[in-house]
Design a protein around this motif. Structure first.
Motif, PDB file in Angstrom:
ATOM      1  N   ASP A 145      -4.256  -4.949  -2.206  1.00 27.80           N
ATOM      2  CA  ASP A 145      -3.125  -5.887  -2.397  1.00 27.80           C
ATOM      3  C   ASP A 145      -1.847  -5.220  -1.472  1.00 27.80           C
ATOM      4  O   ASP A 145      -2.111  -4.216  -0.912  1.00 27.80           O
ATOM      5  CB  ASP A 145      -2.584  -5.748  -3.766  1.00 27.80           C
ATOM      6  CG  ASP A 145      -2.128  -4.880  -4.380  1.00 27.80           C
ATOM      7  OD1 ASP A 145      -1.984  -3.792  -3.627  1.00 27.80           O
ATOM      8  OD2 ASP A 145      -2.299  -4.676  -5.528  1.00 27.80           O
ATOM      9  N   THR A 146      -0.801  -5.964  -1.525  1.00 27.39           N
ATOM     10  CA  THR A 146       0.408  -5.551  -0.700  1.00 27.39           C
ATOM     11  C   THR A 146       1.541  -5.679  -1.386  1.00 27.39           C
ATOM     12  O   THR A 146       1.501  -5.840  -2.690  1.00 27.39           O
ATOM     13  CB  THR A 146       0.337  -6.513   0.440  1.00 27.39           C
ATOM     14  OG1 THR A 146       0.869  -7.801   0.099  1.00 27.39           O
ATOM     15  CG2 THR A 146      -0.853  -6.601   1.360  1.00 27.39           C
ATOM     16  N   ARG A 147       2.696  -5.585  -0.735  1.00 32.68           N
ATOM     17  CA  ARG A 147       4.046  -5.692  -1.577  1.00 32.68           C
ATOM     18  C   ARG A 147       4.394  -7.168  -1.355  1.00 32.68           C
ATOM     19  O   ARG A 147       5.553  -7.439  -1.887  1.00 32.68           O
ATOM     20  CB  ARG A 147       5.239  -4.904  -0.982  1.00 32.68           C
ATOM     21  CG  ARG A 147       4.798  -3.380  -1.249  1.00 32.68           C
ATOM     22  CD  ARG A 147       6.234  -2.382  -0.825  1.00 32.68           C
ATOM     23  NE  ARG A 147       6.541  -2.702   0.510  1.00 32.68           N
ATOM     24  CZ  ARG A 147       7.615  -3.427   0.868  1.00 32.68           C
ATOM     25  NH1 ARG A 147       8.570  -3.889   0.172  1.00 32.68           N
ATOM     26  NH2 ARG A 147       7.738  -3.587   2.233  1.00 32.68           N
ATOM     27  N   LYS A 148       3.758  -8.145  -1.238  1.00 36.15           N
ATOM     28  CA  LYS A 148       4.036  -9.403  -0.966  1.00 36.15           C
ATOM     29  C   LYS A 148       3.517 -10.370  -2.306  1.00 36.15           C
ATOM     30  O   LYS A 148       2.743 -10.910  -2.727  1.00 36.15           O
ATOM     31  CB  LYS A 148       3.106 -10.344   0.386  1.00 36.15           C
ATOM     32  CG  LYS A 148       3.425  -9.771   1.703  1.00 36.15           C
ATOM     33  CD  LYS A 148       2.724 -10.237   2.594  1.00 36.15           C
ATOM     34  CE  LYS A 148       2.920  -9.741   4.073  1.00 36.15           C
ATOM     35  NZ  LYS A 148       2.133 -10.268   5.042  1.00 36.15           N
ATOM     36  N   LYS A 169      -2.443  -0.736  -3.729  1.00 34.82           N
ATOM     37  CA  LYS A 169      -1.697  -0.004  -2.520  1.00 34.82           C
ATOM     38  C   LYS A 169      -0.584   0.831  -3.054  1.00 34.82           C
ATOM     39  O   LYS A 169      -0.756   1.420  -4.120  1.00 34.82           O
ATOM     40  CB  LYS A 169      -1.576  -0.844  -1.200  1.00 34.82           C
ATOM     41  CG  LYS A 169      -1.559  -0.061  -0.044  1.00 34.82           C
ATOM     42  CD  LYS A 169      -1.213  -0.811   1.117  1.00 34.82           C
ATOM     43  CE  LYS A 169      -1.386   0.036   2.395  1.00 34.82           C
ATOM     44  NZ  LYS A 169      -1.032  -1.023   3.711  1.00 34.82           N
ATOM     45  N   LYS A 180       5.606   1.552   9.929  1.00 34.68           N
ATOM     46  CA  LYS A 180       5.217   0.418  10.672  1.00 34.68           C
ATOM     47  C   LYS A 180       5.881   0.440  11.988  1.00 34.68           C
ATOM     48  O   LYS A 180       6.708   1.259  12.401  1.00 34.68           O
ATOM     49  CB  LYS A 180       5.646  -0.616   9.768  1.00 34.68           C
ATOM     50  CG  LYS A 180       5.253  -0.615   8.451  1.00 34.68           C
ATOM     51  CD  LYS A 180       5.293  -1.810   7.644  1.00 34.68           C
ATOM     52  CE  LYS A 180       4.076  -2.947   8.133  1.00 34.68           C
ATOM     53  NZ  LYS A 180       4.044  -4.215   7.056  1.00 34.68           N
ATOM     54  N   GLU A 209       0.899   2.510  10.699  1.00 34.60           N
ATOM     55  CA  GLU A 209       0.560   1.289  11.320  1.00 34.60           C
ATOM     56  C   GLU A 209       0.190   1.480  12.471  1.00 34.60           C
ATOM     57  O   GLU A 209       1.010   2.024  13.413  1.00 34.60           O
ATOM     58  CB  GLU A 209       1.470   0.207  11.092  1.00 34.60           C
ATOM     59  CG  GLU A 209       0.647  -1.297  11.379  1.00 34.60           C
ATOM     60  CD  GLU A 209       1.999  -2.207  11.525  1.00 34.60           C
ATOM     61  OE1 GLU A 209       1.904  -3.154  10.354  1.00 34.60           O
ATOM     62  OE2 GLU A 209       2.899  -2.092  12.402  1.00 34.60           O
ATOM     63  N   LEU A 228      -3.120   2.035   8.904  1.00 30.99           N
ATOM     64  CA  LEU A 228      -3.195   0.489   8.960  1.00 30.99           C
ATOM     65  C   LEU A 228      -3.475  -0.026  10.295  1.00 30.99           C
ATOM     66  O   LEU A 228      -2.750   0.048  11.094  1.00 30.99           O
ATOM     67  CB  LEU A 228      -2.082  -0.061   8.352  1.00 30.99           C
ATOM     68  CG  LEU A 228      -1.240   0.229   7.017  1.00 30.99           C
ATOM     69  CD1 LEU A 228      -0.523   1.725   6.817  1.00 30.99           C
ATOM     70  CD2 LEU A 228      -0.426  -0.606   6.751  1.00 30.99           C
ATOM     71  N   ASP A 230      -3.729  -2.921  12.425  1.00 30.06           N
ATOM     72  CA  ASP A 230      -3.038  -4.199  12.247  1.00 30.06           C
ATOM     73  C   ASP A 230      -3.592  -5.270  13.298  1.00 30.06           C
ATOM     74  O   ASP A 230      -3.454  -5.028  14.321  1.00 30.06           O
ATOM     75  CB  ASP A 230      -1.516  -4.151  12.318  1.00 30.06           C
ATOM     76  CG  ASP A 230      -0.759  -5.280  12.105  1.00 30.06           C
ATOM     77  OD1 ASP A 230      -1.190  -6.369  11.230  1.00 30.06           O
ATOM     78  OD2 ASP A 230       0.257  -5.660  12.787  1.00 30.06           O
ATOM     79  N   THR A 253      -6.023  -4.973   8.423  1.00 26.26           N
ATOM     80  CA  THR A 253      -4.954  -5.996   7.822  1.00 26.26           C
ATOM     81  C   THR A 253      -4.478  -6.737   8.821  1.00 26.26           C
ATOM     82  O   THR A 253      -4.725  -6.713  10.019  1.00 26.26           O
ATOM     83  CB  THR A 253      -3.616  -4.940   7.407  1.00 26.26           C
ATOM     84  OG1 THR A 253      -2.798  -5.669   6.980  1.00 26.26           O
ATOM     85  CG2 THR A 253      -3.076  -4.430   8.539  1.00 26.26           C
ATOM     86  N   SER A 273      -6.993  -4.962   3.625  1.00 24.75           N
ATOM     87  CA  SER A 273      -5.688  -5.615   3.252  1.00 24.75           C
ATOM     88  C   SER A 273      -5.147  -6.993   3.142  1.00 24.75           C
ATOM     89  O   SER A 273      -5.306  -7.648   4.289  1.00 24.75           O
ATOM     90  CB  SER A 273      -4.619  -4.721   3.684  1.00 24.75           C
ATOM     91  OG  SER A 273      -3.381  -5.045   3.200  1.00 24.75           O
ATOM     92  N   GLY A 275      -2.582  -9.775   1.831  1.00 24.26           N
ATOM     93  CA  GLY A 275      -1.447 -10.260   1.031  1.00 24.26           C
ATOM     94  C   GLY A 275      -1.634 -11.378   0.253  1.00 24.26           C
ATOM     95  O   GLY A 275      -0.621 -11.856  -0.855  1.00 24.26           O
TER      96      GLY A 275
END
Length: 294
Positions: A145-148, A169, A180, A209, A228, A230, A253, A273, A275
């Motif tokens: 999962d993410t922080r979203k 995560k 990032k 990232e 990460l 991306d 991700t 990953s 979101g």
């Protein structure tokens, strides 16, 4: 909350204090400053008792039964008995009874919507996550999962991801340092950013990232053990896997979908990953049905 509810929440890895805070906020939203359900108070005698079933209106994966129980514990001063009929993480079909609830009828109906809102939301996240876990079955890759997340519900939504077979995560900005693109630009590059984090927070895990093979190599050379990757194509991911080897865990991700999940998992990355697990999962339709009185 009743001691049994506190114990059940702790068994799920949830902090009862945080859950109570979330539940009380949700109840205040529904009941207002006076804590009043005007419809139930007006239409139902205070000495009427009933039993209701919490029923799945669609197939999916259940998550949040202990949280729903906490709502019934905290919604009124009366004692409501909640008896789960399944466990979190269980696949259910339309019509399956998830729990039975007994007590003063006013209390059952006062708590109904708040309990169902949380249970349906969490079960929706768990159901979506299980679809990803199934898509990755047979590979070493796991879904992250993410922080979203929905503001205020992160702890519940991340629990639901676990119940659905996914992996958490970081919980927030405090427990893992994630370097990032904007951090790299502001700090003057990957190596400089990594060193600054490590100097100030020597025991905090650091993730970086990356968007190219060269960045991936620079990051692991600097000391990063989690990357990460991306918005990389599967072909580029394979190059990163080959260049990095086992020096770091790798996460794909950016814009991933269920259709391409097996292809990305086959590159050799450790995680995908997503979101959307928390920001775009539809609820699982769940209802509370009073049993007919004889």
């Amino acid at each position: 909350m009743k001691p049994s509810t506190v114990e059940a929440l702790r068994a799920d890895g949830l902090d009862p204090v945080l859950v109570e805070r979330i539940v009380r906020t949700a109840l205040e939203e529904d009941l207002g400053p006076e804590g009043l359900d005007v419809t139930s108070v007006a239409t139902i005698p205070d000495d009427q008792f009933d039993t209701a079933d919490v029923v799945a209106r669609a197939g999916g994966v259940v998550a949040g039964l202990a949280v729903a129980t906490a709502v019934f514990d905290l919604a009124t001063s009366s004692t409501v008995q909640v008896s789960p009929q399944v466990s979190d993480g269980t696949r259910v079909a339309r019509g399956d009874v998830l729990a039975t609830v007994s007590g003063p009828t006013r209390s059952l109906l006062t708590a109904e919507r708040t309990a169902l809102n949380l249970l349906s939301r969490m079960s929706g996240v768990a159901t979506h996550t299980r679809a990803w876990a199934d898509a990755l079955d047979g590979s070493k890759a796991m879904v992250l999962d993410t922080r979203k997340t929905t503001p205020g519900l992160r702890v519940l939504e991340k629990y639901a991801v676990r119940a659905g077979g996914g992996t958490n995560k970081r919980m927030g900005l405090y427990d893992v340092a994630m370097i990032k693109d904007n951090h790299k630009l502001a700090a003057g590059g990957i190596t400089a950013a990594y060193r600054r984090v490590r100097e100030m927070f020597p025991r905090v895990p650091v993730q970086v990232e990356v968007t190219t093979v060269d960045e991936a190599v620079e990051a692991v050379d600097a000391g990063a053990d989690f990357l990460l990757c991306d918005n990389m194509t599967p072909m580029l991911l394979r190059e990163v896997v080959a260049a990095v080897g086992d020096r770091a865990e790798l996460e794909a991700t950016g814009g991933l979908t269920l259709d391409v999940a097996p292809e990305y998992a086959a590159t050799g990355v450790d995680y995908l990953s997503v979101g959307a697990l928390t920001h775009s999962s539809p609820i699982l339709d769940i209802a509370l049905d009073l049993r007919l009185r004889s």
